[in-house]
Design a protein around this motif. Sequence first.
Motif, PDB file in Angstrom:
ATOM      1  N   HIS A   1       4.855   3.034   3.099  1.00  0.00           N
ATOM      2  CA  HIS A   1       6.184   3.308   2.573  1.00  0.00           C
ATOM      3  C   HIS A   1       7.323   2.905   3.512  1.00  0.00           C
ATOM      4  O   HIS A   1       8.394   2.521   3.041  1.00  0.00           O
ATOM      5  CB  HIS A   1       6.282   4.802   2.256  1.00  0.00           C
ATOM      6  CG  HIS A   1       7.521   5.210   1.527  1.00  0.00           C
ATOM      7  ND1 HIS A   1       7.879   4.687   0.305  1.00  0.00           N
ATOM      8  CD2 HIS A   1       8.499   6.111   1.852  1.00  0.00           C
ATOM      9  CE1 HIS A   1       9.006   5.240  -0.103  1.00  0.00           C
ATOM     10  NE2 HIS A   1       9.405   6.101   0.813  1.00  0.00           N
ATOM     11  N   ASP A   2       7.121   2.996   4.820  1.00  0.00           N
ATOM     12  CA  ASP A   2       8.292   2.831   5.690  1.00  0.00           C
ATOM     13  C   ASP A   2       8.006   2.303   7.092  1.00  0.00           C
ATOM     14  O   ASP A   2       8.924   2.234   7.915  1.00  0.00           O
ATOM     15  CB  ASP A   2       9.027   4.173   5.824  1.00  0.00           C
ATOM     16  CG  ASP A   2       8.115   5.294   6.294  1.00  0.00           C
ATOM     17  OD1 ASP A   2       7.056   5.011   6.883  1.00  0.00           O
ATOM     18  OD2 ASP A   2       8.470   6.468   6.042  1.00  0.00           O
ATOM     19  N   GLU A   3       6.763   1.899   7.389  1.00  0.00           N
ATOM     20  CA  GLU A   3       6.468   1.438   8.746  1.00  0.00           C
ATOM     21  C   GLU A   3       7.347   0.265   9.170  1.00  0.00           C
ATOM     22  O   GLU A   3       7.682   0.113  10.351  1.00  0.00           O
ATOM     23  CB  GLU A   3       4.991   1.009   8.867  1.00  0.00           C
ATOM     24  CG  GLU A   3       3.987   2.101   8.582  1.00  0.00           C
ATOM     25  CD  GLU A   3       3.515   2.081   7.143  1.00  0.00           C
ATOM     26  OE1 GLU A   3       2.293   2.092   6.926  1.00  0.00           O
ATOM     27  OE2 GLU A   3       4.388   2.044   6.236  1.00  0.00           O
TER      28      GLU A   3
ATOM     29  N   ASN B   1       6.074  -5.365  11.294  1.00  0.00           N
ATOM     30  CA  ASN B   1       6.934  -6.284  10.545  1.00  0.00           C
ATOM     31  C   ASN B   1       8.418  -5.920  10.575  1.00  0.00           C
ATOM     32  O   ASN B   1       9.185  -6.419   9.751  1.00  0.00           O
ATOM     33  CB  ASN B   1       6.487  -6.378   9.074  1.00  0.00           C
ATOM     34  CG  ASN B   1       5.071  -6.880   8.905  1.00  0.00           C
ATOM     35  OD1 ASN B   1       4.515  -7.497   9.808  1.00  0.00           O
ATOM     36  ND2 ASN B   1       4.482  -6.603   7.765  1.00  0.00           N
ATOM     37  N   HIS B   2       8.833  -5.083  11.515  1.00  0.00           N
ATOM     38  CA  HIS B   2      10.246  -4.704  11.553  1.00  0.00           C
ATOM     39  C   HIS B   2      11.147  -5.928  11.749  1.00  0.00           C
ATOM     40  O   HIS B   2      12.215  -6.026  11.136  1.00  0.00           O
ATOM     41  CB  HIS B   2      10.495  -3.692  12.666  1.00  0.00           C
ATOM     42  CG  HIS B   2      11.935  -3.319  12.840  1.00  0.00           C
ATOM     43  ND1 HIS B   2      12.632  -2.566  11.925  1.00  0.00           N
ATOM     44  CD2 HIS B   2      12.830  -3.620  13.826  1.00  0.00           C
ATOM     45  CE1 HIS B   2      13.867  -2.408  12.323  1.00  0.00           C
ATOM     46  NE2 HIS B   2      14.013  -3.035  13.471  1.00  0.00           N
TER      47      HIS B   2
ATOM     48  N   THR C   1       6.932  -8.938   0.740  1.00  0.00           N
ATOM     49  CA  THR C   1       5.836  -7.976   0.692  1.00  0.00           C
ATOM     50  C   THR C   1       5.274  -7.776   2.094  1.00  0.00           C
ATOM     51  O   THR C   1       4.947  -8.754   2.784  1.00  0.00           O
ATOM     52  CB  THR C   1       4.711  -8.459  -0.234  1.00  0.00           C
ATOM     53  OG1 THR C   1       5.220  -8.608  -1.563  1.00  0.00           O
ATOM     54  CG2 THR C   1       3.557  -7.463  -0.241  1.00  0.00           C
ATOM     55  N   HIS C   2       5.165  -6.529   2.516  1.00  0.00           N
ATOM     56  CA  HIS C   2       4.492  -6.186   3.765  1.00  0.00           C
ATOM     57  C   HIS C   2       3.047  -5.841   3.419  1.00  0.00           C
ATOM     58  O   HIS C   2       2.763  -4.806   2.810  1.00  0.00           O
ATOM     59  CB  HIS C   2       5.207  -5.023   4.444  1.00  0.00           C
ATOM     60  CG  HIS C   2       6.587  -5.359   4.906  1.00  0.00           C
ATOM     61  ND1 HIS C   2       6.824  -6.239   5.933  1.00  0.00           N
ATOM     62  CD2 HIS C   2       7.813  -4.952   4.479  1.00  0.00           C
ATOM     63  CE1 HIS C   2       8.129  -6.355   6.135  1.00  0.00           C
ATOM     64  NE2 HIS C   2       8.743  -5.592   5.251  1.00  0.00           N
ATOM     65  N   LEU C   3       2.137  -6.719   3.807  1.00  0.00           N
ATOM     66  CA  LEU C   3       0.733  -6.612   3.408  1.00  0.00           C
ATOM     67  C   LEU C   3       0.026  -5.509   4.177  1.00  0.00           C
ATOM     68  O   LEU C   3       0.179  -5.382   5.399  1.00  0.00           O
ATOM     69  CB  LEU C   3       0.040  -7.949   3.641  1.00  0.00           C
ATOM     70  CG  LEU C   3       0.647  -9.148   2.893  1.00  0.00           C
ATOM     71  CD1 LEU C   3       0.012 -10.442   3.369  1.00  0.00           C
ATOM     72  CD2 LEU C   3       0.487  -8.984   1.388  1.00  0.00           C
ATOM     73  N   GLY C   4      -0.749  -4.708   3.448  1.00  0.00           N
ATOM     74  CA  GLY C   4      -1.482  -3.626   4.071  1.00  0.00           C
ATOM     75  C   GLY C   4      -0.595  -2.556   4.665  1.00  0.00           C
ATOM     76  O   GLY C   4      -1.003  -1.817   5.567  1.00  0.00           O
TER      77      GLY C   4
ATOM     78  N   GLN D   1       0.827  -1.207   0.000  1.00  0.00           N
ATOM     79  CA  GLN D   1       0.000   0.000   0.000  1.00  0.00           C
ATOM     80  C   GLN D   1       0.865   1.263   0.000  1.00  0.00           C
ATOM     81  O   GLN D   1       0.432   2.317   0.471  1.00  0.00           O
ATOM     82  CB  GLN D   1      -0.935  -0.005   1.213  1.00  0.00           C
ATOM     83  CG  GLN D   1      -1.877  -1.194   1.266  1.00  0.00           C
ATOM     84  CD  GLN D   1      -2.778  -1.284   0.052  1.00  0.00           C
ATOM     85  OE1 GLN D   1      -3.399  -0.283  -0.332  1.00  0.00           O
ATOM     86  NE2 GLN D   1      -2.851  -2.460  -0.557  1.00  0.00           N
ATOM     87  N   ASP D   2       2.055   1.164  -0.536  1.00  0.00           N
ATOM     88  CA  ASP D   2       2.991   2.289  -0.565  1.00  0.00           C
ATOM     89  C   ASP D   2       2.435   3.405  -1.461  1.00  0.00           C
ATOM     90  O   ASP D   2       2.249   3.201  -2.666  1.00  0.00           O
ATOM     91  CB  ASP D   2       4.342   1.809  -1.096  1.00  0.00           C
ATOM     92  CG  ASP D   2       5.454   2.831  -0.937  1.00  0.00           C
ATOM     93  OD1 ASP D   2       5.169   4.036  -0.947  1.00  0.00           O
ATOM     94  OD2 ASP D   2       6.619   2.406  -0.810  1.00  0.00           O
TER      95      ASP D   2
END
Length: 380
Positions: free
Chosen positions: A241-243, A250-251, A235-238, A211-212
């Motif tokens: 840009h940078d969370e 998900n860090h 892929t980081h779902l939902g 969702q970037d």
Amino acid sequence: MSTALLGAPLLGAGPATAAGPLDAPTQRFAIGVREFDWNRGGRRLVTRIFYPATGNPGGNPVRDAAIANGVFPVVEFSHGLGGNPESYAPLIRPLAEAGFVVPAPVFPTTSTGTPGNIGDVYNGNQSQDVSEVITRTLALNTTAGSPFAGRLDTATGVGIAGHSLGGMTTHGLLTAWPDERVVAAVPFATVDMGNPSGRPAAKVLFVHGDQDPICQYSSARQAYTELPAPKAFLTHLGTGHDEYIWSGVNHTQTVNTYVDWMRWSLYGDTAARDRLPAGAAGSRTRWESVLTPAESGPAVALRSAANGQYVCAENAGASPLIANRSAVGPWETFTRINNGDGSISLRAHANDRYVTAGAQPLVAAATTIGSAESFHVSAS
């Protein structure tokens, strides 16, 4: 089989000194940092190099700390628009703690407090800045009086990584402004910067939120599709840009896969490779990978015209190739890979690494295929 390769006279000679693959560190390091004031033409390139240091792990980087014992690969990191090396500590420090030397330039027109000239990414200035920083960093390995003298792995190749504009800078080094020294790359939140150059041949991990709103996910997917294996996509779902970078959602998965990607690519740590799917796993992540490049051709043995002996990847591939065997076994067997440009490469069955040439004797030490791992067959 009797096959002559470019540089074939080396195969019948006794081996000279050549470094084998480095052992991946098992400990966590303290972090040191040193600053260098370099330039490329009229562009000032203040660069802070973070590195494994002596002392207890944890805590902030210590300025000018003594470097830890060992020889360490280099992974350059490029900050995003309005950033600097310190703002990207969550991605730089884990690499230094894991045993990498991490030069991080402060780009002259896109860092904190600058006008933010994104044109310097699209015109190649920042990618070329990174190449200059890599050159300057590697030169410290042989600079008299340098604290990094003899401590940098200059044979394996280098890694690069970056986020947003830094991710685009990273992808540019694989496409429009290629640097053949790059064997591993992690572009975070990039857009497609052009068609792959074919050189370098790097292992590439993309990391992106689907969702970037700034760097379109679809563009990064296109870049991923265009590159050959080995490659992967986290892929980081939902996620935007940078969370996933600054200790947010998900860090942990981000750091796990990023560090293990570099451990596999630059230390040859196959355990790190095998950890990748589990390290990326989460309720809001998706992991995709193609870790084995397409290979063609049979397993072959090489017999030297100089002495009639078979070429051996001595010491399970850790020593230079030498033609000293009268029979063929696993150490004398190679997979022949057709590169599609008339050249071939050889993957040693002794250690699953590619035979590489250059200033050193031939040795099965490379984890990816580049110009130094490409040969042309001539008549015997």
